[in-house]
Design an enzyme around this catalytic site. Structure first.
Site, PDB file in Angstrom:
ATOM      1  N   GLY A  52       0.815  -1.209   0.000  1.00 13.87           N
ATOM      2  CA  GLY A  52       0.000   0.000   0.000  1.00 13.87           C
ATOM      3  C   GLY A  52       0.845   1.254   0.000  1.00 13.87           C
ATOM      4  O   GLY A  52       0.560   2.211  -0.739  1.00 13.87           O
ATOM      5  N   TYR A 191      -6.898 -17.144   7.061  1.00 14.41           N
ATOM      6  CA  TYR A 191      -6.507 -16.140   6.065  1.00 14.41           C
ATOM      7  C   TYR A 191      -7.166 -16.396   4.715  1.00 14.41           C
ATOM      8  O   TYR A 191      -7.817 -15.516   4.148  1.00 14.41           O
ATOM      9  CB  TYR A 191      -4.987 -16.138   5.923  1.00 14.41           C
ATOM     10  CG  TYR A 191      -4.472 -15.217   4.840  1.00 14.41           C
ATOM     11  CD1 TYR A 191      -4.659 -13.838   4.929  1.00 14.41           C
ATOM     12  CD2 TYR A 191      -3.790 -15.719   3.738  1.00 14.41           C
ATOM     13  CE1 TYR A 191      -4.179 -12.985   3.944  1.00 14.41           C
ATOM     14  CE2 TYR A 191      -3.300 -14.884   2.757  1.00 14.41           C
ATOM     15  CZ  TYR A 191      -3.501 -13.514   2.857  1.00 14.41           C
ATOM     16  OH  TYR A 191      -3.029 -12.670   1.879  1.00 14.41           O
TER      17      TYR A 191
END
Length: 289
Positions: A52, A191
């Protein structure tokens, strides 16, 4: 782990060849990326670290206005300051994506301040690798991954999508994982299940919003060496750097493909679907004591 852009200089020849042959890599030209995002509002979640952070830097350098979202206020504010020092525009919005009321407020705040969001890079995520025997008394392993990897992004898009559709313009990039395409991975149940949930949700929604020219890209990322992957020993596994992974994000924003994935992952997915029992037996033999 070190999250600064890296080169091939620290890699062995075998690793460089493995990455070139097995992993998706693409870097749009600076001109192409600038043409795609200059003057656009491109929201990046999970912007304080890793993929990010690197993606936000590249998007801002190409002329995008970048709202930065993460829980870490000092890191976000420092990133926004660094981007401004380099001539870009970014603003920090400290938000815990597991707080769904806060996420709704974030979406409404962004629309009030910018008028619209042109693109969303849904990057924030949490990874847990743990045998199920160690999770019997840890239900929060599943709630915290589903909150950040699925419910938070859905809550945000439910606020932003109506405006994208009304404008007949918008693009959503989901940073997914190649694990969604492969046979079920032991020890990764929390996950993978949470990432698969958002992957299926977004692909389902994509069919409905296409008529309003709102597009989606799912990036089925291979291993990327970040601080999120650091707790698991991947030292012998070839992986992308955050710089290479953020190139894929730039590619997604520039060309807007439906998906980006290792060329072989879809083939493995097809094989495991046809030979589901055989694939399951292989996994069971591997973990049989």
């Amino acid at each position: 782990m070190n999250e600064t852009p890296a080169t091939n200089s620290g890699r062995s020849l075998a690793e460089r060849l493995a990455i070139r042959l097995l992993y998706p890599t693409a870097r749009p030209t600076e001109e192409a990326l600038r043409a795609a995002v200059a003057g656009k509002v491109v929201l990046v979640t999970g912007a304080s670290h890793g993929i990010g952070k690197a993606s936000a830097r590249k998007l801002a350098a190409a002329g995008a206005v970048v709202p930065l979202v993460a829980r870490s206020r000092p890191e976000l504010e420092q990133l926004a300051a660094d981007i401004a020092a380099d001539g870009g525009t970014a603003h920090a919005y400290t938000t815990d994506l597991t707080d769904l009321d806060a996420v709704d407020l974030l979406g409404r705040t962004l629309l009030a301040e910018y008028g619209h969001i042109d693109a969303v890079i849904s990057n924030a995520g949490k990874s847990i690798r743990r045998p199920i025997a160690e999770s019997y008394d840890r239900f929060h392993d599943f709630t915290r991954t589903i909150d950040i990897n699925y419910l938070g992004p859905v809550r945000l898009l439910l606020t932003l999508l109506p405006h994208m559709r009304a404008r007949k313009q918008g693009h959503i990039v989901n940073i997914s994982t190649w694990g969604v395409l492969l046979p079920p991975s032991p020890r990764w149940s929390a996950y993978i299940a949470s990432k698969a949930a958002f992957d299926v949700w977004l692909r389902s929604v994509a069919a409905e919003i296409a008529c309003d020219d709102v597009t989606t890209t799912s990036i089925y990322m291979p291993l990327v060496h970040t601080r999120m992957s650091a707790p698991t020993d991947f030292s012998r596994t070839p992986g992308l750097t955050v710089d290479e992974a953020s190139d894929l994000v730039s590619h997604a924003v520039t060309t807007k493909p439906r998906d980006i994935a290792p060329w072989w992952a879809i083939r493995v997915q097809a094989w495991s679907a046809v030979h589901r029992n055989q694939a399951q037996r292989i996994l069971e033999r591997r973990f049989r004591r």
